[in-house]
Design an enzyme around this catalytic site. Structure first.
Site, PDB file in Angstrom:
ATOM      1  N   ARG A 234      22.004  14.561 -65.298  1.00 46.36           N
ATOM      2  CA  ARG A 234      21.394  13.556 -66.252  1.00 46.36           C
ATOM      3  C   ARG A 234      22.534  13.102 -67.222  1.00 46.36           C
ATOM      4  O   ARG A 234      23.592  13.894 -67.324  1.00 46.36           O
ATOM      5  CB  ARG A 234      20.455  14.247 -67.252  1.00 46.36           C
ATOM      6  CG  ARG A 234      18.957  14.785 -66.677  1.00 46.36           C
ATOM      7  CD  ARG A 234      18.103  13.210 -66.744  1.00 46.36           C
ATOM      8  NE  ARG A 234      17.016  13.573 -66.041  1.00 46.36           N
ATOM      9  CZ  ARG A 234      16.501  13.565 -64.672  1.00 46.36           C
ATOM     10  NH1 ARG A 234      17.493  13.270 -63.767  1.00 46.36           N
ATOM     11  NH2 ARG A 234      15.400  13.621 -64.402  1.00 46.36           N
ATOM     12  N   ASP A 258      25.640   9.012 -60.850  1.00 47.73           N
ATOM     13  CA  ASP A 258      23.986   8.477 -60.577  1.00 47.73           C
ATOM     14  C   ASP A 258      23.278   8.262 -61.694  1.00 47.73           C
ATOM     15  O   ASP A 258      22.237   7.697 -61.488  1.00 47.73           O
ATOM     16  CB  ASP A 258      23.513   9.307 -59.378  1.00 47.73           C
ATOM     17  CG  ASP A 258      22.249   8.682 -58.942  1.00 47.73           C
ATOM     18  OD1 ASP A 258      22.281   7.603 -58.252  1.00 47.73           O
ATOM     19  OD2 ASP A 258      21.167   9.435 -59.045  1.00 47.73           O
ATOM     20  N   GLU A 263      21.087   4.802 -69.593  1.00 51.42           N
ATOM     21  CA  GLU A 263      20.558   4.088 -68.396  1.00 51.42           C
ATOM     22  C   GLU A 263      19.262   3.300 -68.612  1.00 51.42           C
ATOM     23  O   GLU A 263      18.918   2.582 -67.700  1.00 51.42           O
ATOM     24  CB  GLU A 263      20.398   5.018 -67.152  1.00 51.42           C
ATOM     25  CG  GLU A 263      19.322   5.958 -67.193  1.00 51.42           C
ATOM     26  CD  GLU A 263      19.286   7.237 -66.266  1.00 51.42           C
ATOM     27  OE1 GLU A 263      20.545   7.491 -65.786  1.00 51.42           O
ATOM     28  OE2 GLU A 263      18.328   7.083 -65.584  1.00 51.42           O
ATOM     29  N   HIS A 295      20.687   5.725 -60.409  1.00 47.54           N
ATOM     30  CA  HIS A 295      19.769   6.850 -60.226  1.00 47.54           C
ATOM     31  C   HIS A 295      18.960   6.665 -59.042  1.00 47.54           C
ATOM     32  O   HIS A 295      17.720   6.729 -59.083  1.00 47.54           O
ATOM     33  CB  HIS A 295      18.691   6.863 -61.578  1.00 47.54           C
ATOM     34  CG  HIS A 295      18.289   8.176 -61.850  1.00 47.54           C
ATOM     35  ND1 HIS A 295      18.108   8.465 -63.291  1.00 47.54           N
ATOM     36  CD2 HIS A 295      17.828   9.148 -61.419  1.00 47.54           C
ATOM     37  CE1 HIS A 295      17.471   9.834 -63.362  1.00 47.54           C
ATOM     38  NE2 HIS A 295      17.559  10.237 -62.009  1.00 47.54           N
TER      39      HIS A 295
END
Ligand code: NAD
Length: 335
Positions: A234, A258, A263, A295
Site C-alpha cells: 500500500r 504499484d 493514488e 495498482h
C-alpha cells in the site's frame, strides 16, 4: 441480495456477472468511487460492494447505515480504507477477499525487479527506434543477491519461493514469522538489520498505524547504497518525499511501485489528456530508474475469477445468516 457495486470497471462487471450466474444476486453497477458524497447511490441497498480506493470513513459509513446498508463487501484483501471502529459501532458487517491470488501480486513484484534491473522498459523503447546500443543497459545477476522481504504473509511467502529459485539469499522481517518461510531457509532478522543487509527490499505488509511510513528518512539512512526498493503493498507504507530525496542522492538505484499514497485521485482512470496536478507523483515520473504501475499487481484472469467468486459467496453467507470466514472487524487480530 441487492448489491450496489461501486468503482465498477468493465472487467469488474464481466467477472461479477459471470460468477453471479450461480448466486443470483441483484447487482447494480456504479462507476464512481464510494465516498460520503456518492453514498446516496446505495440508498435502498442492503449491501455496498467496494474496492481499494473507495473511502469508507466514519462519515460515509454513518450515511450508509442510515440509508439501510448492513453489509460492506470489499473486492480486495486490504481493508485500510474502512474505519472498522465506526463500522463495528454501527453494526455494519465488513467482508473481504483475503487471498484471491498471492501469486498474481508476487509475480508482478518479480516483474518489477527484473524490468528495473535489466532495464527492459528502456530497451523496449530503444529497439523500437532502431537504437540497438546496449550502453547504459547493464544489470546485475540476481543469483547470490540478498532480498529483504517485509511481511511474509501469503504474498511475501510466494515472493520468497520465487526468489529462492533465482538463487537469492532471503532475509525477512515480520512480527509473526512464518514456519513455511523458515522451512524454505528464510532468515528472520530485526528490521534495522534487514535495511542494512538487503540489495533488494520488497514490501508485503498491510498498511496499519505501525507500518505507515515504515520506509522513512531514518529507514532509508540504514539501507545499502544502490538498493532496489519495491512496493506492491500500500502506498502509505512509504514516505514518498523521503524516497524522492534518496533517488536524487543516488542511494536508491531503482524504485518499483504499484501503489502510491495519493493514488485515489489517479489510478484506475485514463487521465492521459489531463494535467497531473500531484507534483510529488509528477516528480517520481521524471526519474529514469523508477517504474510505476497503477495498482495492477492483482490483475490476472485467475485473481479476477477468485475475487468475483469470493465476493459473491461472502454476500450469500451474510444473506443466509451464515458465519462468513472472511469477516473483518476492529477486533481482528491479524494472526
Ligand atoms: P497477509 O495478511 O497474508 O500478510 C501480511 C503479513 O504482514 C503478515 O504476515 C503480517 O504478520 C505482516 N505484518 C503485519 N504487520 C507488520 C509489520 N509491522 N512489519 C512487517 N510485517 C508485518 O497479506 P497478503 O495477502 O500477503 O497481502 C499483503 C498486502 O499486500 C495487503 O495488506 C495489501 O495491502 C497488499 N496487496 C496489494 C495488491 C496489489 O494489487 N498491489 C493486491 C493484494 C494485496
Amino acid at each position: 441480495m441487492r448489491v450496489a457495486v461501486f468503482s465498477t470497471k468493465s472487467y469488474d462487471r464481466s467477472y461479477l456477472e459471470e460468477a453471479n450466474r450461480n448466486y443470483k444476486h441483484e447487482l447494480v453497477f456504479f462507476d464512481p468511487h464510494l465516498t460520503a458524497e456518492t453514498c446516496i447511490m446505495a440508498e435502498g441497498f442492503p449491501c455496498a460492494c467496494v474496492f481499494v480506493n473507495d473511502n469508507l470513513n466514519s462519515e460515509t459509513l454513518n450515511r450508509l447505515a442510515k440509508q439501510g446498508v448492513r453489509l460492506i463487501a470489499l473486492r480486495c484483501a486490504g481493508f485500510n480504507n474502512v474505519d472498522l471502529k465506526a463500522s463495528d459501532s454501527l453494526g455494519l458487517t465488513v467482508v473481504r477477499v483475503p487471498a484471491y491470488s498471492p501469486n498474481a501480486v508476487a509475480e508482478h513484484t518479480v516483474a518489477l525487479i527484473l524490468a528495473l534491473n535489466r532495464k527492459i522498459y528502456r530497451a523496449y523503447n530503444r529497439v523500437r527506434e532502431g537504437n540497438f546500443s546496449i550502453e547504459g543497459l547493464m544489470g546485475f545477476n540476481l543469483h547470490g543477491k540478498t532480498i529483504g522481504i517485509i511481511g511474509t504473509g501469503k504474498i511475501g511467502t510466494v515472493v520468497a519461493k520465487i526468489m529462492k529459485g533465482f538463487g537469492c539469499n532471503i532475509i525477512a522481517y515480520d512480527p509473526y514469522p512464518s514456519s513455511e518461510c523458515k522451512a524454505l531457509g528464510v532468515r528472520y532478522i530485526p528490521l534495522s538489520e534487514l535495511f542494512n543487509e538487503s540489495d533488494i527490499i520488497t514490501l508485503h505488509c498491510p498498511l496499519t498505524p505501525e507500518t505507515y511510513h515504515l520506509i522513512n528518512e531514518q529507514a532509508l539512512r540504514q539501507m545499502k547504497n544502490g538498493v532496489i526498493l519495491i512496493n506492491t503493498s500500500r502506498g502509505g507504507v512509504i514516505d514518498t518525499l523521503a524516497v524522492i530525496q534518496e533517488l536524487k542522492s543516488g542511494k536508491i538505484a531503482y524504485l518499483g511501485l504499484d501503489v502510491y499514497e495519493e493514488e485515489g485521485d489517479l489510478f484506475f482512470q485514463d487521465l492521459s489528456d489531463r494535467i497531473i496536478t500531484d507534483d510529488v507523483f509528477a516528480r517520481l515520473l521524471t526519474f529514469p530508474n523508477v517504474i510505476i504501475t497503477g495498482h495492477q499487481a492483482f490483475f490476472t484472469h485467475e485473481a479476477m475469477e477468485n475475487i468475483a467468486e469470493t465476493t459473491l459467496s461472502n454476500i450469500k453467507d451474510f444473506e443466509l445468516g451464515r458465519k462468513c470466514p472472511n469477516e473483518v472487524s476492529s477486533k481482528l487480530i491479524m494472526k
